[in-house]
Design a protein around this motif. Structure first.
Motif, PDB file in Angstrom:
ATOM      1  N   PHE A  33       0.799  -1.163  -0.044  1.00 36.32           N
ATOM      2  CA  PHE A  33      -0.051  -0.135  -0.038  1.00 36.32           C
ATOM      3  C   PHE A  33       0.846   1.377   0.030  1.00 36.32           C
ATOM      4  N   ALA A  34       0.466   2.178  -1.047  1.00 34.13           N
ATOM      5  CA  ALA A  34       1.194   3.587  -1.110  1.00 34.13           C
ATOM      6  C   ALA A  34       0.338   4.461  -1.104  1.00 34.13           C
ATOM      7  N   HIS A  35       0.826   5.786  -0.818  1.00 30.48           N
ATOM      8  CA  HIS A  35      -0.044   6.908  -1.509  1.00 30.48           C
ATOM      9  C   HIS A  35       0.869   8.068  -1.646  1.00 30.48           C
ATOM     10  N   SER A  36       0.462   9.064  -2.273  1.00 29.11           N
ATOM     11  CA  SER A  36       1.152  10.204  -3.000  1.00 29.11           C
ATOM     12  C   SER A  36       1.824  10.968  -1.622  1.00 29.11           C
ATOM     13  N   THR A  49      -1.184  10.045 -17.366  1.00 29.27           N
ATOM     14  CA  THR A  49       0.194  10.217 -16.635  1.00 29.27           C
ATOM     15  C   THR A  49       0.200   9.143 -15.404  1.00 29.27           C
ATOM     16  N   LYS A  50       1.466   8.723 -15.330  1.00 25.34           N
ATOM     17  CA  LYS A  50       1.510   7.506 -14.369  1.00 25.34           C
ATOM     18  C   LYS A  50       1.433   8.403 -12.963  1.00 25.34           C
ATOM     19  N   VAL A  51       0.787   7.927 -11.923  1.00 27.88           N
ATOM     20  CA  VAL A  51       0.546   8.369 -10.621  1.00 27.88           C
ATOM     21  C   VAL A  51       1.888   8.330  -9.718  1.00 27.88           C
ATOM     22  N   THR A  52       2.580   9.482  -9.370  1.00 26.39           N
ATOM     23  CA  THR A  52       3.619   9.091  -8.430  1.00 26.39           C
ATOM     24  C   THR A  52       3.173   9.046  -6.939  1.00 26.39           C
ATOM     25  N   LEU A  53       3.698   7.762  -6.428  1.00 28.99           N
ATOM     26  CA  LEU A  53       3.124   7.448  -5.264  1.00 28.99           C
ATOM     27  C   LEU A  53       4.593   7.373  -4.224  1.00 28.99           C
ATOM     28  N   GLY A  54       4.743   8.425  -3.579  1.00 32.36           N
ATOM     29  CA  GLY A  54       6.268   8.740  -2.867  1.00 32.36           C
ATOM     30  C   GLY A  54       6.265   8.083  -1.391  1.00 32.36           C
ATOM     31  N   THR A  55       5.090   7.812  -0.657  1.00 38.59           N
ATOM     32  CA  THR A  55       5.126   7.290   0.430  1.00 38.59           C
ATOM     33  C   THR A  55       4.529   5.803   0.741  1.00 38.59           C
ATOM     34  N   GLU A  56       5.503   4.797   0.682  1.00 42.68           N
ATOM     35  CA  GLU A  56       5.169   3.165   0.642  1.00 42.68           C
ATOM     36  C   GLU A  56       4.824   3.149   2.344  1.00 42.68           C
ATOM     37  N   VAL A  57       3.401   2.847   2.497  1.00 46.64           N
ATOM     38  CA  VAL A  57       3.209   2.484   4.042  1.00 46.64           C
ATOM     39  C   VAL A  57       3.499   1.180   4.412  1.00 46.64           C
ATOM     40  N   PHE A  58       3.264   0.131   3.470  1.00 47.42           N
ATOM     41  CA  PHE A  58       4.060  -1.253   3.841  1.00 47.42           C
ATOM     42  C   PHE A  58       4.091  -1.960   2.335  1.00 47.42           C
ATOM     43  N   SER A  67       6.759   3.262  -7.800  1.00 48.05           N
ATOM     44  CA  SER A  67       5.114   3.412  -8.180  1.00 48.05           C
ATOM     45  C   SER A  67       4.756   2.385  -8.943  1.00 48.05           C
ATOM     46  N   ARG A  68       5.278   1.152  -8.715  1.00 46.86           N
ATOM     47  CA  ARG A  68       4.979   0.004  -9.706  1.00 46.86           C
ATOM     48  C   ARG A  68       5.135  -1.289  -8.951  1.00 46.86           C
ATOM     49  N   PHE A  69       3.982  -2.184  -8.959  1.00 51.71           N
ATOM     50  CA  PHE A  69       4.061  -3.310  -8.503  1.00 51.71           C
ATOM     51  C   PHE A  69       4.367  -4.391  -9.437  1.00 51.71           C
ATOM     52  N   THR A  70       5.385  -5.293  -8.964  1.00 50.59           N
ATOM     53  CA  THR A  70       6.073  -6.232  -9.975  1.00 50.59           C
ATOM     54  C   THR A  70       5.898  -7.732  -8.995  1.00 50.59           C
ATOM     55  N   VAL A  71       5.330  -8.654  -9.750  1.00 49.12           N
ATOM     56  CA  VAL A  71       5.049  -9.987  -9.038  1.00 49.12           C
ATOM     57  C   VAL A  71       6.517 -10.841  -9.076  1.00 49.12           C
ATOM     58  N   PRO A  72       6.844 -10.969  -7.588  1.00 50.64           N
ATOM     59  CA  PRO A  72       8.058 -11.522  -7.123  1.00 50.64           C
ATOM     60  C   PRO A  72       8.186 -13.029  -7.886  1.00 50.64           C
ATOM     61  N   SER A  73       9.282 -13.504  -7.898  1.00 55.07           N
ATOM     62  CA  SER A  73       9.890 -14.886  -8.024  1.00 55.07           C
ATOM     63  C   SER A  73       8.873 -15.761  -7.227  1.00 55.07           C
ATOM     64  N   GLY A  74       8.240 -16.652  -7.945  1.00 53.88           N
ATOM     65  CA  GLY A  74       7.510 -17.734  -7.050  1.00 53.88           C
ATOM     66  C   GLY A  74       5.907 -17.453  -6.578  1.00 53.88           C
ATOM     67  N   GLU A  75       5.746 -16.264  -6.971  1.00 60.29           N
ATOM     68  CA  GLU A  75       4.305 -15.717  -6.281  1.00 60.29           C
ATOM     69  C   GLU A  75       3.334 -15.492  -7.605  1.00 60.29           C
TER      70      GLU A  75
END
Length: 172
Positions: A33-36, A49-58, A67-75
């Protein structure tokens, strides 16, 4: 007395319909979860426009960055994504439409449009969500666009209450 279940009962198992014991649950991870952190200004009219999310909550699973989610190895698997984008224009102008979209691997996948027709507004928060079946390495990003009526300033608003993006793997 009428059941002939296999396995061992305990406080962390349940009896399934096939008469075997299974463990409960699992974890909805990876998850993030992240917010601007600040408003995004200087946007072009009616252009995603790609939304910039500068605060990563977890970020459980180290799956979110830039500002990108990437599926990790094995997931690989099914994921639920949600987001909101606070779209606003200067007080001396109006907004005709606001858009939010999830991009999958660099291309638009799902979109939410709000059209204000003959009742233009100055502020709107677009909500968007989807479920995706993703392979390892696939990535998802949040985008936004604003169609304004000659606004002198348009922006994507800031803060966890206006612009945010999150997601998690669905337990299957």
């Amino acid at each position: 007395s009428q059941l002939s279940a296999t396995g061992t009962k305990s406080s962390s198992t349940f009896l399934r319909g096939d008469n075997t014991f299974a463990t409960v649950g699992g974890a909805n991870t990876p998850a993030f979860f992240a917010h601007s952190a600040s408003a995004q200004t200087g946007l072009s009219d009616n252009t995603y426009t790609k939304v910039t999310l500068g605060t990563e909550v977890f970020d459980v699973g180290t799956c979110f960055g830039s500002s990108r989610f990437t599926v990790p190895s094995g997931e690989a698997g099914k994921y639920f994504f949600y987001g909101s984008v606070r779209c606003q224009v200067a007080s001396n102008s109006d907004m005709n439409q606001s858009y939010s979209a999830f991009y999958l691997n660099g291309s638009i996948y799902v979109e939410n449009r709000m059209n204000f027709q003959s009742n233009p507004v100055r502020l709107a928060t677009n909500l968007i969500h989807t479920v995706l079946d993703l392979s390892v390495g696939a990535y998802v990003e949040l985008y936004a666009a604003i169609d304004h009526a000659g606004a002198s300033a348009i922006e994507i608003g800031s803060g966890e209450k206006g612009t945010n993006f999150g997601g998690y793997k669905i337990i299957e």
